[in-house]
Design an enzyme around this catalytic site. Structure first.
Site, PDB file in Angstrom:
ATOM      1  N   ASN A   1       3.533  30.190 -23.297  1.00 58.78           N
ATOM      2  CA  ASN A   1       4.842  29.537 -23.214  1.00 58.78           C
ATOM      3  C   ASN A   1       5.212  28.990 -24.580  1.00 58.78           C
ATOM      4  O   ASN A   1       4.587  28.036 -25.034  1.00 58.78           O
ATOM      5  CB  ASN A   1       4.800  28.387 -22.204  1.00 58.78           C
ATOM      6  CG  ASN A   1       6.092  27.582 -22.237  1.00 58.78           C
ATOM      7  OD1 ASN A   1       7.147  28.101 -21.923  1.00 58.78           O
ATOM      8  ND2 ASN A   1       5.996  26.322 -22.651  1.00 58.78           N
ATOM      9  N   GLU A   2       6.150  29.606 -25.200  1.00 51.83           N
ATOM     10  CA  GLU A   2       6.659  29.188 -26.516  1.00 51.83           C
ATOM     11  C   GLU A   2       5.547  28.627 -27.414  1.00 51.83           C
ATOM     12  O   GLU A   2       5.710  27.588 -28.063  1.00 51.83           O
ATOM     13  CB  GLU A   2       7.834  28.210 -26.390  1.00 51.83           C
ATOM     14  CG  GLU A   2       7.604  26.917 -25.671  1.00 51.83           C
ATOM     15  CD  GLU A   2       8.837  26.000 -25.683  1.00 51.83           C
ATOM     16  OE1 GLU A   2       8.681  24.837 -26.070  1.00 51.83           O
ATOM     17  OE2 GLU A   2       9.930  26.447 -25.302  1.00 51.83           O
TER      18      GLU A   2
ATOM     19  N   GLU B   1      10.026  24.157 -13.170  1.00 49.61           N
ATOM     20  CA  GLU B   1       8.929  23.422 -13.794  1.00 49.61           C
ATOM     21  C   GLU B   1       8.855  22.045 -13.159  1.00 49.61           C
ATOM     22  O   GLU B   1       9.882  21.426 -12.850  1.00 49.61           O
ATOM     23  CB  GLU B   1       9.165  23.279 -15.302  1.00 49.61           C
ATOM     24  CG  GLU B   1       8.137  22.348 -15.960  1.00 49.61           C
ATOM     25  CD  GLU B   1       8.098  22.442 -17.472  1.00 49.61           C
ATOM     26  OE1 GLU B   1       9.103  22.820 -18.066  1.00 49.61           O
ATOM     27  OE2 GLU B   1       7.033  22.133 -18.040  1.00 49.61           O
TER      28      GLU B   1
HETATM   29  O1  AHR Z   1      12.366  22.995 -20.118  1.00 47.92           O
HETATM   30  C1  AHR Z   1      11.711  21.890 -20.642  1.00 47.92           C
HETATM   31  C2  AHR Z   1      10.679  22.279 -21.679  1.00 47.92           C
HETATM   32  O2  AHR Z   1      11.291  22.917 -22.745  1.00 47.92           O
HETATM   33  C3  AHR Z   1       9.663  23.274 -21.231  1.00 47.92           C
HETATM   34  O3  AHR Z   1       8.608  22.678 -20.586  1.00 47.92           O
HETATM   35  C4  AHR Z   1       9.187  23.891 -22.496  1.00 47.92           C
HETATM   36  O4  AHR Z   1       8.802  25.211 -22.338  1.00 47.92           O
HETATM   37  C5  AHR Z   1      10.383  23.737 -23.415  1.00 47.92           C
HETATM   38  O5  AHR Z   1      10.041  23.157 -24.603  1.00 47.92           O
END
Ligand code: AHR
Length: 851
Positions: free
Chosen positions: A579-580, A252
């Protein structure tokens, strides 16, 4: 008499009331969620737990926004509870959640029920006939009064109408608990209801105590513990196939992982697109001129008329007034140069007033010139110009200098400096040492581009993959939600190429049509999903991505891949959707559309769904329920947890349905207070991974998170790899990932472990997993010992031939040690294997086949 006894005193007795009064309330500042208190006489009240929240509001960003005001509880005849609450006094929404037991709550809804400047205060709900009647007060100017609406499913709501004051029950009551006034509506409930809440609270206390266990208490926890023995009996007759892609990475762009990090570009703000909004207007120095300075006879401004490309509207326009003028870039706090290496400079330039030249230089901080090139042919219209530097002297912090000796206007944009020596020699490529450090993990897949970066913190900030391909000057730069700027120079083509270069499967993650559940820019959380009228277009964009990766070179999107130099497909097999995310109706509606469209058009693609940011709770439960309902092949779980959780929850996946969706543990890490990376975090991850490997038939993939962080620019700790402009710093946890990644197996051989001390605390701190790698036939034994004493293991191979030479890797150290590295040695194994696991160690023994 017993009715006056405080909570806890009934425990262990049979004396219990049949029923009690229950009140739900929140703190006056809205923080801390839903609290409960009980009473047997509706007069003396006892809080359940110590400031314990039984339901948190998930609306808006973490921190200031997730508030609950004036919760109101209603129970249907079938026992189901509904809670409505006010989110704040400025917006036009209220919140609703339902539960069967008051501590496990279903998804939340935040319907927009007023026009601004109306607001929603003190909502209440009850059944009226077949429908729920929700009413509230508004004190927004011009919209003062009582309002109501009806719903029978909490997804569809009737139009809001003004209502009479007496349409409301107004049955909240002021009570006092331990001297503090509380406000809520009171219910008479069976004592079991209260008892269940107490038990839930107690269970959570126990759970939190286990989570909080650290090695710092080991001298007390294990006082007097002597060296142990362990009999390990392998059970090859019960072996099972496990995933061959268990270890991967999650990349990321956080903590300057991409621009200024893995992406090889040495010029900062090359596109003059830095924008104060990148930093939410909190940094007065952050603007389109950031990282640039000028010298001598010139003044300059940022212009946007007739740019190189509309996606890249800003450029530098210099008004040179004499013969001694320069524009400089300081890189990412300095440009590191290696003696003898070559660096490609490129830029777009035009001289509206006539032709000209410039001199490009790499200069040291003391002004000495390290390399110099004259660039001619700057014409009236934008032209891309290139040259190459070969400095003879290496330096950590050079600057790029462009010198002008002819008065007049000169426009410049996309000023780029790249080392020729990138990872695998790719143009527009990756920083070699960092990419190699990642490759050395031997990851089987790469998940990208986030994380929160993937879904963004507002609709405008969603990562749109098509904005990141094509010529660099045509890509769409944007604000990185981690508080900086994203050039998109490291875009989807480069991600796919990197995956191919390290022989890893690409796992892109696209937003599920909703931004991050903590969005603060342009709306409160993902409740502002992509408007339904735009969803067809959005779904098509996701389908286009699959065509871009896998389609023929003459297809619309495959052609763009081919034009970028890759006519062959990129072998996309997995696609993360979401994503989550907060699992709401808004999410589900959009996720279904995307999921069904992919299934219809590309059934061969494995879609990975999402189950929230935690290993329990509403998003986890709802995400899993949706996955089972839609038969999603795999879900992405995330949990950042203390080491104590990993030690005490090694059976987490043992309970999972073998026939349900598979698991991708997409983000995890052990977090200690203060967030260091040390032997304790590394060993707890190593231990937990022995349990994950045991469940490698359910858990198909895992990736530690986050992967990269630049020192001095970290948004998040801990990270697996830290770096500066010139150094790469592997953490202890890196070596655990590497020991697993480089010694992967695809067959799990169960084993019985009998420790000489059978106490749970002791047992839980020794983990063993044995795998075989089908490709080589090698057997790999992993042994994690999180105890302060050595454990001597006698391994009964039960028919497996482990004799001969083997490679032993041992990672060991004091729990607080941040610098431990593994040792590697060759050992000889006899027919009976005896091995002493050192205190606080992770050992990997790789037994080569066929010796
Ligand atoms: O890994 C850092 C962050 O943690 C990511 O962007 C997110 O998916 C999670 O909350």
């Amino acid at each position: 008499m017993f009715a006056l006894l405080p909570f806890g005193l009934f425990a262990g007795t049979v004396v219990q009331p049949d029923s009690a009064y229950l009140i739900g309330y929140s703190e006056a500042n809205g923080q801390g969620g839903l609290r409960f208190a009980w009473s047997v006489d509706n007069d003396n009240w006892y809080a359940i737990g110590d400031n314990f929240s039984f339901l948190n509001s998930d609306f808006g960003a973490w921190g200031g926004q997730k508030r609950m005001f004036d919760p109101y509880l209603y129970q249907e005849e079938n026992g189901r509870w509904h809670c409505v609450w006010s989110l704040n006094d400025t917006i036009q929404q209220f919140a609703h959640a339902a539960s069967d037991n008051l501590y496990e709550w279903d998804r939340q809804a935040y319907p927009v029920v007023m026009d601004a400047p109306g607001n929603v205060l003190s909502p209440e709900v009850h059944l009226s006939g077949q429908a729920f009647l929700v009413s509230w007060r508004s004190d927004g100017p011009g919209a003062e009064g009582v309002y109501q609406l009806q719903t029978d499913n909490w997804s569809d709501f009737s139009t809001t109408e003004p209502a009479a004051e007496n349409a409301r029950r107004n049955d909240r009551k002021l009570i006092e608990i331990a001297g503090k006034e509380r406000f809520g509506n009171v219910h008479r409930v069976a004592w079991e209801t209260v008892d269940d809440l107490i038990k839930h609270y107690e269970w959570m206390q126990h759970h939190n105590a286990e989570r909080a266990e650290t090695m710092a208490e080991d001298p007390v926890r294990f006082a007097g513990l002597e060296a142990l023995t362990a009999e390990i009996t392998l059970q090859p007759d019960q072996s099972k196939a496990i995933s061959d892609k268990l270890m991967g990475i999650f990349f990321e762009d956080i903590s300057y992982a991409a621009d200024g990090g893995l992406y090889g570009e040495l010029i900062q703000n090359r596109d003059f697109e830095y924008d104060p909004i990148d930093k939410k207007y909190n940094d007065p120095n952050w603007n389109a001129q950031m990282a640039w300075s000028t010298d001598g006879d010139l003044d300059w401004e940022i212009r946007t008329d007739e740019p190189i490309h509309e996606n890249n509207p800003h450029y530098a326009s210099l008004n040179v007034t004499g013969k001694n003028a320069a524009l400089r870039n300081l890189g990412w706090d300095g440009i590191p140069l290696q003696a003898g290496a070559s660096y490609d400079l490129s830029f777009f330039a035009r001289r509206p007033d006539g032709r000209g030249t410039l001199t490009a230089r790499l200069v040291a901080p003391d002004g000495s010139v390290l390399a110099e090139q004259r660039v001619r042919s700057i014409g009236k219209s934008w032209t891309k110009l290139t040259t190459t530097f070969a400095p003879e002297r290496g330096i950590d912090s050079a600057q790029l200098e462009l010198r002008f000796d002819k008065p007049g206007r000169i426009d410049l944009d996309m000023i780029s400096l790249f080392p020729q020596e990138t990872f695998m020699g790719r143009k527009n490529g990756l920083r070699k040492d960092l990419a190699q450090t990642i490759a050395d993990l031997n990851p089987k897949f790469v998940r990208f581009p986030g994380g929160c970066v993937a879904h963004g913190d507002g609709l405008a900030n969603m990562y749109r993959w098509e904005n990141t391909i094509g010529p660099l000057e045509s890509r769409v730069p944007q604000r990185n939600l981690w508080n900086y700027h994203q050039t998109a120079g490291l875009g989807y083509f480069e991600y796919f190429q990197f995956c191919e270069d390290i022989d890893a499967l690409p796992i892109p993650v696209v937003p599920a049509g909703v931004p991050c559940q903590n969005s603060i820019m342009g709306g409160h959380g993902q409740q502002c999903g992509v408007p339904m009228e735009d969803m067809d277009e959005y779904v098509q964009s996701v389908l286009n991505l699959i065509e871009y990766a896998n389609g023929p070179a003459d297809s619309e999107w495959g052609k763009k891949r081919a034009e970028a130099g890759h006519p062959e497909p990129f072998n996309l097999q997995y696609l993360g959707v979401g994503n989550e995310d907060l699992i709401t109706d808004i999410f589900e509606e959009r996720f279904r559309m995307i999921y069904e469209a992919i299934g219809a058009r590309y059934p061969e693609i494995t879609v990975i769904g999402t189950t929230g940011p935690f290993y329990m709770g509403t998003d986890y439960e709802e995400g899993w329920e949706l996955a089972r309902e839609l038969d999603i092949p795999m879900v992405d779980e995330h949990y950042y947890v203390p080491p104590g959780w990993m030690v005490n929850n090694q059976d987490f996946y043992d309970k999972y349905d073998r026939n349900g969706p598979k698991v991708y543990l997409g983000e995890y890490a052990a977090h200690l207070p203060g967030r260091p990376m040390n032997v304790e975090t590394a060993l707890s991850e190593a231990l937990y991974l022995t349990a994950v490997e045991r469940n490698g038939d359910v858990v198909e993939m895992t990736s530690f998170a986050p992967l990269l962080a630049k020192e001095g620019k970290t948004n998040w700790n801990p990270d697996l790899i830290y770096f500066t402009n010139t150094e790469v710093k592997k953490t202890v946890d890196y070596y655990v990932q590497q020991l697993y990644g480089q010694n992967a197996g695809n067959e799990y051989i169960p084993s019985q472990v009998n420790l000489s001390d059978g106490n749970r605390d002791v047992r839980e701190r020794v983990g063993v997993s044995v795998v075989r790698d089908e490709a080589t036939g090698d057997v790999i034994l992993r042994m994690a010992n999180l105890l302060p004493v050595a454990v001597t293991a006698s391994v009964d191979p039960a028919g497996l031939d482990l004799r001969g030479s083997a490679t032993l890797h041992v990672l060991q150290g004091d729990p607080t040690d941040r610098d431990a590295t593994p040792t590697t040695s060759e050992i000889e194994l006899g027919s009976e294997v005896t091995y002493e696991m050192p205190a606080y160690s992770f050992s990997v023994i790789r037994v080569a086949a066929g010796k």
